[in-house]
Design an enzyme around this catalytic site. Structure first.
Site, mmCIF file in Angstrom:
data_model
loop_
_atom_site.group_PDB
_atom_site.id
_atom_site.type_symbol
_atom_site.label_atom_id
_atom_site.label_comp_id
_atom_site.label_asym_id
_atom_site.label_seq_id
_atom_site.Cartn_x
_atom_site.Cartn_y
_atom_site.Cartn_z
ATOM 1 N N HIS A 1 19.071 -2.060 7.318
ATOM 2 C CA HIS A 1 17.863 -1.331 6.937
ATOM 3 C C HIS A 1 17.758 -0.018 7.712
ATOM 4 C CE1 HIS A 1 15.471 -4.596 4.766
ATOM 5 N NE2 HIS A 1 16.644 -5.120 5.027
ATOM 6 N N ASP B 1 9.241 0.003 5.641
ATOM 7 C CA ASP B 1 9.982 -1.073 4.998
ATOM 8 C C ASP B 1 8.946 -2.026 4.397
ATOM 9 O OD1 ASP B 1 12.913 -2.522 5.204
ATOM 10 O OD2 ASP B 1 11.279 -3.974 5.114
#
Ligand SMILES: *[C@@H]1O[C@H](CO)[C@@H](O)[C@H](O)[C@H]1NC(C)=O
Ligand SMILES: *[C@@H]1O[C@H](CO)[C@@H](O)[C@H](O)[C@H]1NC(C)=O
Ligand SMILES: *[C@@H]1O[C@H](CO)[C@@H](O)[C@H](O)[C@H]1NC(C)=O
Length: 467
Positions: free
Chosen positions: A20, A113
């Site tokens: 990520h 996120d």
């Protein structure tokens, strides 16, 4: 000239796991390259999830992309048993770090996120809009909205869907989607899932790591959904492979690529199931049997399962021969290699590789598409099952091994079935080969000037900078 321009700061809050974070760094570089008014600060939550993160931060060289590692607030006594709670406990640290990072400029927005979406409260307190960086596909994003609608309607308990053969139409898919491939997160905690999808719906925009030509149907469906935020497909954002500091790793990489150099074009099946993908010995035997019977050349990244007795994490075998059928390594010495860690992008871009058996993580899919390599799907966790369905039935760039396999409730997949999948995968006349080659060309163009992703980057920047 530079000092006369308005300065704008964006704050990124990614989940601090390597994949990520790397995607966020890519996005940050893309945005700052495009517009020199932008500065980006990436806040690294203190979750101690991934040790490789510090080296990546040190190696990042962009004067307008900064990193701030947050300290844990030891005085905070709120419950921290779930990831969402741990993330939430760092709200005040995020607030002060963001305010400090934006000093002397305009704070134009936060990019979170999806698992850090509880931080949207902080953005609201600072008067800045929230955006989400979604690191899976647009079709999957639409399916999350669709499932949240089904939960709200409550005509049937969600768990009943999971155990059924139900297939449910969803606007971002052309074909009805079997409940068996829906993402596990929806079933795990309905209230939490609804909270998350409500937050997703309320943001100012969702940046998605995909590109228009890959998911045209899904992107059009989201654009036509008045209840969904604006979606910006800006991909494919692929990870740069890190130059390994470790001699042993460099040697292994050279050895793997050297072996591939000796193989004919498009002849090798590459099997790799992600960092957390592993099988028990019975399943390993079925895979080995299938590979041997198919006679195909192969490169197989085999991970050692975690151990319940010793508590050891997933790792690599010192001697994979011990878990493979007797004599397997000798009999296949001329055609195959069993390895541990694999330099995935380098392998996929090698001309000798003709097919990829994958766990269907979204990054792996984007890499395979960018290299024009068709796939055989064997998902493990999370949203991988729905990705697998999309690859086989929507995009027609993959064959099925087992679409609804789940790592936490594995059912043995027999050698016959795997062998059939390998033969279909490696059959160059199979349409999946032509289809993925076409997408490879389109993926190369997407980020070029005045092409789809590039134009979405521009409209995203226009939106955040309020121009
Ligand atoms: C913030 O934005 C306003 C309006 O666009 C602009 O006039 C001002 O110069 C900006 N501030 C900084 C520090 O760039
Ligand atoms: C961008 O692409 C569009 C459509 O393909 C075209 O009409 C336009 O002239 C292009 N603009 C530039 C600046 O190249
Ligand atoms: C940015 O997008 C949001 C949500 O789609 C919209 O309300 C807003 O007007 C846009 N702002 C600009 C400057 O385009």
């Amino acid at each position: 000239m530079a000092e006369t321009k308005a300065k704008t700061t964006l704050i990124f809050v990614p989940l601090p796991v390597l994949s990520h974070l790397l995607a966020s760094i890519k996005l940050a570089n893309l945005l700052t390259d495009r517009d020199d008014r932008l500065s980006i600060t990436i806040l690294i939550l203190n979750l101690q999830l991934d040790s490789k993160i510090s080296s990546r931060i040190k190696n990042s060289q962009n004067s307008r992309v900064h990193f701030v590692q947050l300290e844990r607030d030891e005085s905070d006594k709120s419950p921290k048993s779930t990831l969402v709670q741990i993330v939430s406990s760092q709200k005040s640290a995020v607030k002060s770090a963001a305010a400090a990072a934006a000093a002397g400029s305009n704070l134009s927005g936060f990019i979170f996120d999806i698992l850090c979406s509880s931080m949207m409260d902080v953005a609201a307190e600072l008067g800045a809009p929230s955006y989400i960086f979604f690191t899976c596909g647009a079709a999957g994003l639409g399916l999350l909205f669709r499932i949240s609608d089904l939960i709200r309607r409550r005509d049937r308990a969600l768990k009943d869907y999971l155990d059924s053969d139900a297939e449910v139409p969803a606007p971002t898919f052309v074909n009805p989607v079997p409940a068996k491939v829906w993402p596990a997160m929806a079933f795990a905690n309905e209230a939490g899932f609804l909270d998350l999808t409500d937050r997703l719906r309320s943001v100012s925009g969702i940046v998605v790591n995909t590109f228009l030509e890959l998911e045209a149907h899904a992107i059009a469906a989201l654009a036509g959904d008045a209840a969904a935020p604006a979606v910006y497909p800006v991909g494919p954002l692929l990870h740069d492979e890190e130059e390994s500091a470790d001699d042993a790793a460099r040697l292994r990489r050279a050895e793997i690529l050297g072996w591939l150099d000796e193989q004919p074009e498009s002849s090798v099946a590459f099997l790799c199931f992600g960092t957390n993908g592993y099988f028990d010995e019975a399943q390993v035997t079925e895979i080995a049997t299938a590979l041997e019977r198919s006679g195909t050349r192969f490169l197989w990244s085999l991970r050692k399962p975690p151990s319940k007795e010793t508590g050891a994490a997933i790792s690599e075998y010192e001697n994979p021969g011990k878990v493979l059928p007797g004599g397997f390594l000798d009999r296949t010495a001329g055609t195959g290699r069993v390895i541990g860690w694999a330099p995935q992008m380098a392998v996929l871009s090698h001309r000798a590789v003709g097919g990829f058996m994958t766990h269907c993580g979204w990054n792996s899919i984007l890499e395979s598409v960018s290299c024009g390599v068709p796939m055989a799907v064997w998902p493990m966790f999370a949203e991988q099952q729905m990705n697998a369905f999309q690859l086989v039935h929507e995009l027609e760039i993959a064959v099925e091994i087992k679409m609804d396999y789940r790592r936490d409730a594995p059912k043995l997949v027999a050698a016959d079935r795997i062998e059939k999948g390998i033969r279909e995968l490696m059959d160059v006349d199979n349409k999946i080969h032509a289809n993925v080659k076409e997408l490879k060309e389109k993926s190369k163009n997407a980020l070029m000037e005045n092409e789809s992703s590039s134009n979405f980057v521009r409209s995203f920047i226009e939106n955040v900078t309020n121009l």
